[in-house]
Design a protein around this motif. Structure first.
Motif, PDB file in Angstrom:
ATOM      1  N   GLU A   1       0.839  -1.197   0.000  1.00 18.96           N
ATOM      2  CA  GLU A   1       0.000   0.000   0.000  1.00 18.96           C
ATOM      3  C   GLU A   1       0.872   1.244   0.000  1.00 18.96           C
ATOM      4  OE1 GLU A   1      -2.246   0.832   3.635  1.00 18.96           O
ATOM      5  OE2 GLU A   1      -0.960  -0.565   4.734  1.00 18.96           O
ATOM      6  N   ILE A   2       0.344   2.302  -0.598  1.00 16.84           N
ATOM      7  CA  ILE A   2       0.945   3.621  -0.466  1.00 16.84           C
ATOM      8  C   ILE A   2       0.328   4.251   0.772  1.00 16.84           C
ATOM      9  CG2 ILE A   2       1.294   5.887  -1.512  1.00 16.84           C
ATOM     10  CD1 ILE A   2       0.941   4.585  -4.234  1.00 16.84           C
ATOM     11  N   LEU A   3       1.141   4.435   1.795  1.00 13.19           N
ATOM     12  CA  LEU A   3       0.627   4.967   3.054  1.00 13.19           C
ATOM     13  C   LEU A   3       0.397   6.468   2.977  1.00 13.19           C
ATOM     14  CD1 LEU A   3       3.008   2.968   5.408  1.00 13.19           C
ATOM     15  CD2 LEU A   3       0.579   2.531   5.057  1.00 13.19           C
ATOM     16  N   ALA A   4       1.311   7.176   2.318  1.00 13.11           N
ATOM     17  CA  ALA A   4       1.208   8.639   2.224  1.00 13.11           C
ATOM     18  C   ALA A   4       2.085   9.102   1.070  1.00 13.11           C
ATOM     19  CB  ALA A   4       1.634   9.292   3.535  1.00 13.11           C
ATOM     20  N   ALA A   5       1.851  10.327   0.612  1.00 12.87           N
ATOM     21  CA  ALA A   5       2.635  10.890  -0.487  1.00 12.87           C
ATOM     22  C   ALA A   5       2.728  12.395  -0.318  1.00 12.87           C
ATOM     23  CB  ALA A   5       1.997  10.540  -1.834  1.00 12.87           C
ATOM     24  N   SER A   6       3.950  12.925  -0.412  1.00 16.41           N
ATOM     25  CA  SER A   6       4.142  14.365  -0.252  1.00 16.41           C
ATOM     26  C   SER A   6       5.532  14.763  -0.726  1.00 16.41           C
ATOM     27  CB  SER A   6       3.972  14.769   1.220  1.00 16.41           C
ATOM     28  OG  SER A   6       4.196  16.164   1.390  1.00 16.41           O
ATOM     29  N   ASP A   7       5.626  15.965  -1.288  1.00 16.50           N
ATOM     30  CA  ASP A   7       6.902  16.608  -1.603  1.00 16.50           C
ATOM     31  C   ASP A   7       7.822  15.711  -2.436  1.00 16.50           C
ATOM     32  OD1 ASP A   7       8.687  18.720  -1.590  1.00 16.50           O
ATOM     33  OD2 ASP A   7       9.583  18.160   0.340  1.00 16.50           O
ATOM     34  N   GLY A   8       7.274  15.138  -3.497  1.00 22.38           N
ATOM     35  CA  GLY A   8       8.071  14.365  -4.432  1.00 22.38           C
ATOM     36  C   GLY A   8       8.366  12.936  -4.025  1.00 22.38           C
ATOM     37  N   GLU A   9       7.764  12.480  -2.916  1.00 20.76           N
ATOM     38  CA  GLU A   9       8.051  11.129  -2.443  1.00 20.76           C
ATOM     39  C   GLU A   9       6.775  10.409  -2.023  1.00 20.76           C
ATOM     40  OE1 GLU A   9      12.448  11.236  -0.490  1.00 20.76           O
ATOM     41  OE2 GLU A   9      10.848  12.131   0.727  1.00 20.76           O
ATOM     42  N   LYS A  10       6.860   9.084  -1.980  1.00 20.44           N
ATOM     43  CA  LYS A  10       5.761   8.282  -1.462  1.00 20.44           C
ATOM     44  C   LYS A  10       6.303   7.325  -0.407  1.00 20.44           C
ATOM     45  CE  LYS A  10       6.098   5.329  -5.582  1.00 20.44           C
ATOM     46  NZ  LYS A  10       5.400   4.914  -6.826  1.00 20.44           N
ATOM     47  N   LEU A  11       5.524   7.142   0.632  1.00 22.07           N
ATOM     48  CA  LEU A  11       5.824   6.202   1.708  1.00 22.07           C
ATOM     49  C   LEU A  11       5.010   4.952   1.450  1.00 22.07           C
ATOM     50  CD1 LEU A  11       7.015   5.489   4.537  1.00 22.07           C
ATOM     51  CD2 LEU A  11       4.968   6.601   5.513  1.00 22.07           C
ATOM     52  N   GLU A  12       5.706   3.828   1.245  1.00 27.38           N
ATOM     53  CA  GLU A  12       5.032   2.593   0.856  1.00 27.38           C
ATOM     54  C   GLU A  12       5.298   1.484   1.862  1.00 27.38           C
ATOM     55  OE1 GLU A  12       5.755   2.275  -3.828  1.00 27.38           O
ATOM     56  OE2 GLU A  12       7.560   2.749  -2.683  1.00 27.38           O
ATOM     57  N   ARG A  13       4.321   0.595   1.975  1.00 24.85           N
ATOM     58  CA  ARG A  13       4.499  -0.636   2.755  1.00 24.85           C
ATOM     59  C   ARG A  13       4.577  -1.811   1.800  1.00 24.85           C
ATOM     60  NH1 ARG A  13       1.332  -4.732   4.369  1.00 24.85           N
ATOM     61  NH2 ARG A  13      -0.578  -3.695   3.639  1.00 24.85           N
ATOM     62  N   TRP A  14       5.721  -2.500   1.829  1.00 26.79           N
ATOM     63  CA  TRP A  14       5.933  -3.700   1.031  1.00 26.79           C
ATOM     64  C   TRP A  14       6.016  -4.874   2.002  1.00 26.79           C
ATOM     65  CZ3 TRP A  14       6.730  -3.421  -4.411  1.00 26.79           C
ATOM     66  CH2 TRP A  14       6.862  -2.127  -4.926  1.00 26.79           C
ATOM     67  N   GLY A  15       4.909  -5.542   2.234  1.00 29.65           N
ATOM     68  CA  GLY A  15       4.876  -6.555   3.273  1.00 29.65           C
ATOM     69  C   GLY A  15       4.999  -5.862   4.620  1.00 29.65           C
ATOM     70  N   LYS A  16       6.017  -6.208   5.392  1.00 28.46           N
ATOM     71  CA  LYS A  16       6.204  -5.570   6.697  1.00 28.46           C
ATOM     72  C   LYS A  16       7.251  -4.462   6.668  1.00 28.46           C
ATOM     73  CE  LYS A  16       9.527  -9.001   8.448  1.00 28.46           C
ATOM     74  NZ  LYS A  16       9.809  -9.962   9.541  1.00 28.46           N
ATOM     75  N   TYR A  17       7.753  -4.127   5.481  1.00 26.53           N
ATOM     76  CA  TYR A  17       8.814  -3.133   5.368  1.00 26.53           C
ATOM     77  C   TYR A  17       8.297  -1.822   4.767  1.00 26.53           C
ATOM     78  CZ  TYR A  17      11.627  -7.274   6.183  1.00 26.53           C
ATOM     79  OH  TYR A  17      12.148  -8.425   6.723  1.00 26.53           O
ATOM     80  N   LEU A  18       8.814  -0.714   5.267  1.00 22.48           N
ATOM     81  CA  LEU A  18       8.435   0.614   4.794  1.00 22.48           C
ATOM     82  C   LEU A  18       9.564   1.207   3.958  1.00 22.48           C
ATOM     83  CD1 LEU A  18       6.768   2.240   7.950  1.00 22.48           C
ATOM     84  CD2 LEU A  18       5.729   0.805   6.165  1.00 22.48           C
ATOM     85  N   LEU A  19       9.233   1.645   2.764  1.00 19.40           N
ATOM     86  CA  LEU A  19      10.195   2.264   1.863  1.00 19.40           C
ATOM     87  C   LEU A  19       9.722   3.669   1.507  1.00 19.40           C
ATOM     88  CD1 LEU A  19      10.937  -0.603  -0.706  1.00 19.40           C
ATOM     89  CD2 LEU A  19      11.939  -0.235   1.544  1.00 19.40           C
TER      90      LEU A  19
END
Length: 294
Positions: free
Chosen positions: A11-29
């Motif tokens: 899932e894409i948890l949030a997006a702002s200022d040219g970036e997105k915070l994603e959850r890939w399984g149990k890891y956040l990128l």
């Protein structure tokens, strides 16, 4: 816009200022995204505690900063399993937004098999790590998987194995997609469905140069010749700026419909952002399909 709501491991948890915070399984990128041109407050705690962060360079490219991330890990989509690993230019090995196209192709494969009373023969060009390949194989099709990068074909084989599909009829080829299509035409081979996800820019195994805007229409016309007279579908995906859905629709209507009839639809594809429920655009897709399989 075409989106999928079937992911549980991404899932894409949030997006702002040219970036997105994603959850890939149990890891956040945290990864850059050129579509995220808005600046909103970064309230999600994951912004401060990611497992890895890809930083873009002002000179182009960039590099990963790792905090607590394994070299490889798996995530699932429905009953498929994909092996992930961070590598060049922010990539992880799959494009989650393509799941909406995997599902659409699976539906067309099922409809086509019922109509033709046989397994469908599918060609996947610029096939990358095989997301569409393993999904189509799971749906029961015979697949020819073509990519110019040997490493990507090997990775796709790993995804097929992880998904329990090693014994399925998949032909793995490291080849230049244009030259392969030309040879298939000379051989008289045809396919019931074609999937392609061409890069904006790329090189073949012998240094052949591919530029999307310059080459794509000629390539669509070329590969349209490989569609069987009873073919079920043709899918093209684009991340190239300037190739809007209307452009993809125009090319498919020009290259395929005069010979085979059928219907064309094109739209943006996207993924929902959990924080606010809005949709982040992730490219565009064009779809041709036989009227009988509508």
């Amino acid at each position: 816009m075409w989106t999928t709501s079937n992911w549980t491991d991404y899932e894409i948890l949030a997006a702002s200022d040219g970036e997105k915070l994603e959850r890939w399984g149990k890891y956040l990128l945290i990864r850059p995204d050129p579509q995220v041109i808005w600046q909103t407050e970064k309230t999600h705690p994951g912004w401060k505690r990611p497992n890895a962060h890809y930083h873009r360079s002002v000179k182009g490219g960039g590099e990963w900063e790792f905090f607590d991330l394994p070299e490889e890990w798996n995530i699932g989509y429905k009953d498929l399993l994909f092996r992930l690993k961070p590598f060049s230019f922010k990539h992880t090995g799959i494009f989650p937004e393509q799941a909406v196209n995997w599902d659409w192709c699976a539906e067309k494969i099922s409809a086509g098999e019922k109509r033709l009373n046989r397994p469908l023969k599918i060609l996947n060009l610029f096939a990358y790590t095989g997301g569409a390949t393993v999904s189509a194989a799971k749906a029961g099709a015979n697949i020819t998987h073509v990519d110019a990068a040997k490493g990507m074909v090997s990775w796709a084989k790993e995804n097929a194995e992880a998904s329990g599909l090693s014994a399925k009829p998949i032909r793995w080829l490291v080849d230049d997609c244009v030259k392969f299509a030309e040879r298939e035409i000379r051989r008289g081979n045809t396919y019931d469905g074609i999937i392609m996800d061409p890069p904006s820019y790329g090189r073949g195994p012998k240094g052949e140069i591919w530029k999307m805007e310059e080459n794509i229409f000629a390539f669509i016309k070329l590969t349209a010749q490989l569609l069987d007279k009873e073919a079920s579908f043709f899918l093209i995906n684009s991340y190239t700026t300037g190739l809007q859905p209307a452009v993809l629709s125009y090319m498919l209507n020009t290259a395929i419909v005069p010979r085979l009839g059928g219907l064309v639809k094109a739209d943006e594809i996207g993924l929902p952002v959990t924080e606010n429920g809005l949709i982040l655009p992730c490219g565009a897709s064009g779809r041709w399909f036989a009227s009988e399989d509508f």
